[in-house]
Scaffold this active site. Sequence first.
Site, short mmCIF file in Angstrom:
data_model
loop_
_atom_site.label_atom_id
_atom_site.label_comp_id
_atom_site.label_asym_id
_atom_site.label_seq_id
_atom_site.Cartn_x
_atom_site.Cartn_y
_atom_site.Cartn_z
N GLY B 131 0.82 -1.21 0.00
CA GLY B 131 0.00 0.00 0.00
C GLY B 131 0.85 1.25 0.00
N SER B 133 1.14 3.64 -3.40
CA SER B 133 0.59 4.67 -4.28
C SER B 133 -0.76 5.16 -3.79
CB SER B 133 0.43 4.11 -5.69
OG SER B 133 1.67 3.82 -6.25
N SER B 165 -1.40 -3.81 -6.67
CA SER B 165 -1.42 -5.10 -7.35
C SER B 165 -1.78 -6.21 -6.37
CB SER B 165 -0.05 -5.40 -7.97
OG SER B 165 0.18 -4.56 -9.07
N GLU B 248 14.27 -5.10 -5.02
CA GLU B 248 13.16 -5.31 -5.95
C GLU B 248 13.46 -4.75 -7.33
OE1 GLU B 248 9.70 -2.81 -6.06
OE2 GLU B 248 10.14 -2.10 -4.05
N GLU B 368 11.70 6.99 -16.10
CA GLU B 368 12.27 8.32 -15.87
C GLU B 368 12.83 8.44 -14.45
OE1 GLU B 368 9.42 7.64 -17.36
OE2 GLU B 368 9.90 8.31 -19.39
#
Lengths: 312, 381
Positions: B131, B133, B165, B248, B368
């Site tokens: 949790g 975003s 997700s 990750e 980016e």
Amino acid sequence: MSENRTLLLDSAAALFDDLAGLEIAAAWPRFDAAGLATLLVPEDAGGFGGDWGDFFAVLRLAGENTLSLPIGETILATRLLVDAGLDVPTGPLSIATSLDAVPFGRHAAGIVVADGTRLTLYRAASVTAAAASGDPLDAVTGDVMASAPSTACTMHLGAFLRVAQSAGALDKALRMAMDYTGQRMQFGKTLSQQQAVQQSLAILAVETAAIDVAGQGAAAALDRGEAAFEIAAAKLRTNMAIGTGTSIAHQVHGAIGFTHEYDLHRYTRRLMGWRSEFGNDRHWAERTGAFALKAGGAGLWGALTARTDKAA
Amino acid sequence: MTVFSIHAFDPPGDVPALRQQVRTLVATHEGAWDPVRRTNCWATGDRAFSRALGEAGLLGMIWPKRYGGHERHPLERYVVLEELLAAGAPVGGHWIADRQTGPHILKLGTEAQKEKYVPAIARGELWACIGLSEPNAGSDLASVRTQARQTDKGWVLNGQKIWTSGAHEAGLMLALVRTQEGSQRHAGLSQFLIDMDTPGVIVRPIIDMAGNHDFNEVFFEDALIPHGALIGEEGAGWKQATAELALERSGPERYLSSYLLLVALIDAVGEDPDPQVTALIGRLTAELWTLRQMSMSVAAKLAAGDDPMVEASVVKDLGNSFEQDLPKLVQAALPADFNLADGSKLARVLRHLLIASHSFSLRGGTREIIRGIIARGLGLR
């Protein structure tokens, strides 16, 4: 990095500084005296006894310099001649896949061509100097000085040499691009503070990293033994990185990087030449493609992992 | 100076036997797996296979035995991961729990938290989601507005997470939440372990452009969680959440998401295809080999205790570009009469990846942002 390799690189760096700016006639006696030509000759045969990782590191360092000398070619030719039990001529040596395109052919006291079954040592009889993009690349006619059975392949070893030099040269181009964009002010800030420029430089760094990894991976495979696939993959990946990397290095430099006076072309011209020498993209893509097709779709992963796993 | 120095990848034990163990396990389950869902397989969950991995001792591999782990070497775990991904095994259900949540709890959790969650993760039964975003936050993860207010009964949560997700299949969320009212940016944030069946935790699906349900919105409406749900230090959430991101960013999942398309291409074209196709297969194989050396090298550095943030970002940038470009390159090089609409495995896998691959350079840090991290590593910012 091993302590030995650190010492080796320190002495190679000092030697390359010493040779900077010298013509080959003046530089070569000093190179000879330093004994670096025997880098890959085993200690019990009177050489330095270095491994392929050492060779990669030294030739990467040479690539960071603007020395136009057949250092890697001489180290490789010396090793191959000693392995084949042949005498090593005095002076600069070269390696080639055919006499039509011999790096530093005009300077070579001996030229080694080896195709995996037989090694032949030539002496140049006449030289047609080619217009080189970087270092000299000459067509020669030659007399056979000696020949012997050999499993060595100058196509592969030459490709590995160019990978090592390219790692150093593109790294140098990256450093120059970072220095230049860090100093040059435009629109009230340095170029390197512009996000668009930062993103480009990040790509240049990533491509430089790709050559480093490919080269070290191929060196590790050579140190394990047979490395035909790894060298093919490394040279192909290097060629791809040269294409992307040199474009960015020039783009962020602007017009100054395109001048004869500024040093960037000393690296990028040679990189563009090396991209063709000892196998262009098409040549090596056919080899790595054949490797994958032979393994088959389901077998490819196992074929790749088997090449890095130690036997149990 | 070397931009990327290789670190020898040298796991202990019998590596070929370990690979064989995974390959055998895959072979006994793969009959039930759809070829399309096997691509990008760390976004696909399978309860039975997660449990089978747990039973085989292939989850929580490096964790202490007292919490259900197996005390194996991190590079043995790496070998298992790359085998599962290259085989297209559905590992998405437990992926986050095994990669991040479990290690996070072991590092920062209380004894009660470790006992409650870690063994269940190692069995492959408890899946987790992240949790982070929030709406309108984009890549600016610190703009967290979800709040936790401490009461006598516990923490009361209000707010919303998005792009989460696997939230609909997860039993647990590790969430970053604002605990200090009026705090700004990185300050005043804390992390919580939230049981997804808590009343007031509401999950709504977001269907992606490939037609899959992976993303979710997660709402907290006066959700009451116990005092013991706080993990680590109150107010240290940002530091905790961003530590060890290299873990990750450099794994084999960052370059293998389209690998099965290369496999399908090689199988479809036979032993002596058109030279252009051979050259493309060769190019892709060379890139794959280079990326594998890179990813293994970062894994070896991580295992040795380093935190190679920039090198991990290099793997992610290059790997994401590779797995994203692969479908387009294959599409461009196939024979002119290749029928994208036919039911062949190659066509189905290609069609799916042409769409799904657009997410590869978004998840886990956009291209980016990753290049910005590399630029910072170069000293440019």
